[in-house]
Design a protein around this motif. Structure first.
Motif, PDB file in Angstrom:
ATOM      1  N   PRO A  39      38.919  28.546  25.148  1.00  0.00           N
ATOM      2  CA  PRO A  39      38.517  29.917  24.860  1.00  0.00           C
ATOM      3  C   PRO A  39      39.531  30.635  23.980  1.00  0.00           C
ATOM      4  CG  PRO A  39      39.308  29.713  27.110  1.00  0.00           C
ATOM      5  CD  PRO A  39      39.187  28.325  26.576  1.00  0.00           C
ATOM      6  N   THR A  43      37.925  36.966  21.059  1.00  0.00           N
ATOM      7  CA  THR A  43      36.607  36.506  20.671  1.00  0.00           C
ATOM      8  C   THR A  43      36.061  37.351  19.532  1.00  0.00           C
ATOM      9  OG1 THR A  43      35.692  37.924  22.389  1.00  0.00           O
ATOM     10  CG2 THR A  43      36.048  35.622  22.955  1.00  0.00           C
ATOM     11  N   ALA A  59      35.534  42.303  31.888  1.00  0.00           N
ATOM     12  CA  ALA A  59      34.724  41.107  32.131  1.00  0.00           C
ATOM     13  C   ALA A  59      33.264  41.509  32.131  1.00  0.00           C
ATOM     14  CB  ALA A  59      35.107  40.469  33.465  1.00  0.00           C
ATOM     15  N   SER A  75      28.756  36.581  39.088  1.00  0.00           N
ATOM     16  CA  SER A  75      29.289  35.579  38.156  1.00  0.00           C
ATOM     17  C   SER A  75      29.763  36.308  36.904  1.00  0.00           C
ATOM     18  CB  SER A  75      28.214  34.552  37.791  1.00  0.00           C
ATOM     19  OG  SER A  75      27.716  33.916  38.941  1.00  0.00           O
ATOM     20  N   ARG A  77      32.455  36.510  33.176  1.00  0.00           N
ATOM     21  CA  ARG A  77      33.339  35.915  32.174  1.00  0.00           C
ATOM     22  C   ARG A  77      34.360  36.981  31.779  1.00  0.00           C
ATOM     23  NH1 ARG A  77      32.437  34.349  25.773  1.00  0.00           N
ATOM     24  NH2 ARG A  77      34.636  33.926  25.396  1.00  0.00           N
ATOM     25  N   PHE A  79      36.862  38.741  29.313  1.00  0.00           N
ATOM     26  CA  PHE A  79      37.064  38.882  27.870  1.00  0.00           C
ATOM     27  C   PHE A  79      38.454  39.410  27.527  1.00  0.00           C
ATOM     28  CE2 PHE A  79      32.470  38.664  27.980  1.00  0.00           C
ATOM     29  CZ  PHE A  79      32.166  37.964  26.826  1.00  0.00           C
ATOM     30  N   VAL A 105      36.342  30.169  41.098  1.00  0.00           N
ATOM     31  CA  VAL A 105      35.625  29.453  40.047  1.00  0.00           C
ATOM     32  C   VAL A 105      34.538  28.593  40.685  1.00  0.00           C
ATOM     33  CG1 VAL A 105      37.601  29.419  38.488  1.00  0.00           C
ATOM     34  CG2 VAL A 105      37.278  27.540  40.116  1.00  0.00           C
ATOM     35  N   LEU A 116      41.277  35.278  37.652  1.00  0.00           N
ATOM     36  CA  LEU A 116      40.605  34.723  36.476  1.00  0.00           C
ATOM     37  C   LEU A 116      41.271  35.311  35.247  1.00  0.00           C
ATOM     38  CD1 LEU A 116      36.811  35.004  37.448  1.00  0.00           C
ATOM     39  CD2 LEU A 116      38.137  32.896  37.248  1.00  0.00           C
ATOM     40  N   GLY A 119      38.863  34.336  28.905  1.00  0.00           N
ATOM     41  CA  GLY A 119      38.062  33.179  28.536  1.00  0.00           C
ATOM     42  C   GLY A 119      37.521  32.394  29.704  1.00  0.00           C
ATOM     43  N   GLU A 120      38.002  32.669  30.917  1.00  0.00           N
ATOM     44  CA  GLU A 120      37.553  31.905  32.075  1.00  0.00           C
ATOM     45  C   GLU A 120      36.262  32.467  32.668  1.00  0.00           C
ATOM     46  OE1 GLU A 120      41.570  29.957  33.938  1.00  0.00           O
ATOM     47  OE2 GLU A 120      40.961  31.902  34.716  1.00  0.00           O
ATOM     48  N   ILE A 121      35.482  31.571  33.254  1.00  0.00           N
ATOM     49  CA  ILE A 121      34.243  31.937  33.928  1.00  0.00           C
ATOM     50  C   ILE A 121      34.391  31.641  35.415  1.00  0.00           C
ATOM     51  CG2 ILE A 121      31.821  31.263  34.225  1.00  0.00           C
ATOM     52  CD1 ILE A 121      31.663  30.849  31.232  1.00  0.00           C
ATOM     53  N   TYR A 123      33.669  33.765  39.599  1.00  0.00           N
ATOM     54  CA  TYR A 123      32.929  34.727  40.406  1.00  0.00           C
ATOM     55  C   TYR A 123      33.889  35.719  41.059  1.00  0.00           C
ATOM     56  CZ  TYR A 123      34.563  32.448  44.678  1.00  0.00           C
ATOM     57  OH  TYR A 123      35.365  31.956  45.684  1.00  0.00           O
TER      58      TYR A 123
END
Length: 230
Positions: A39, A43, A59, A75, A77, A79, A105, A116, A119-121, A123
């Motif tokens: 990631p 972005t 996020a 859930s 992601r 940013f 995760v 988190l 770039g990580e996904i 919960y």
């Protein structure tokens, strides 16, 4: 690990056991190597949103589910910045302020990690059980950093911190639901609320018919969306 790629290898259960003496619970893919881009912390689609990226953790909620004990599991992601347990956060679209109780995760089961990063996904669990307080597409920001930024004399509009792309759904197909028994009205309401968690485009409101009694009118984006439910 090479510069811009993270390589991971997935094996069938048999090959995994033979090569690594580990018992995987399901067969997955083949044993080919797959290259995945790491990631980017800036972005392209969001790096020009506003001037606050270096000051806020942000996020986006892209899905959600319900757990009887934990409440709504969102859930997300990340940013900008990072999300950690015990962080005070705000859900911008619904103006909901709360504290993160659990972060983790998907492995694919829920695995608690405590944080988190960009770039990580993963919960988050906040203990919220009201389905109207968490929406798919909403932006989560750190409330503590928002307060600190305001105290520095910067007059900010919290809505400006939202990640681009979120819009309220506009249903065009409507269907009314009525329980077969009046005593099942509350159960029907709960079922529709759970459905709304996974499909943010679905909306519903109370409805009444002289013959059928109390029920709900549901709104869908189209006929295909309606057929997937009814």
């Amino acid at each position: 690990m090479q510069d811009d790629f993270v390589f991971f290898c997935v094996f069938t259960q048999k090959k995994a056991y033979e090569k690594y003496q580990c018992d995987w619970s399901a067969d997955v893919c083949s044993s080919d190597l797959i290259g995945v881009k790491t990631p980017n912390t800036e972005t392209d689609e969001h790096k020009e949103d506003n001037n606050y990226q270096n000051n806020f953790s942000r996020a986006m909620v892209f899905d959600s589910s319900y757990d009887d004990h934990k409440g709504i599991i969102a859930s997300v992601r990340v940013f900008d910045g990072e999300l950690k347990e015990e962080d005070y956060v705000s859900f911008i679209a619904v103006d909901n302020k709360t504290v993160i109780k659990e972060v983790g995760v998907f492995t694919p089961l829920l695995k608690r990690t405590g944080h988190l990063s960009v770039g990580e996904i993963g919960y988050i669990v906040t203990g919220v059980k009201d389905t109207k307080k968490i929406k798919i597409g909403d932006t989560i920001i750190s409330s503590s950093k928002t307060k600190a930024h305001t105290n520095q004399g910067n007059n900010i509009n919290i809505k400006e911190l939202a990640l681009k792309g979120y819009e309220e759904p506009k249903p065009v197909v409507f269907v009314s639901f009525f329980p077969s028994n009046e005593s099942e009205f509350d159960e029907l309401k709960k079922a529709l609320e759970r459905l709304q968690l996974n499909d943010s485009s679905f909306i519903f409101e109370p409805d009444y018919n002289e013959v059928l009694g109390r029920g709900f009118k549901g709104g869908f984006l189209g006929k295909l969306d309606r057929k997937s439910v009814v």
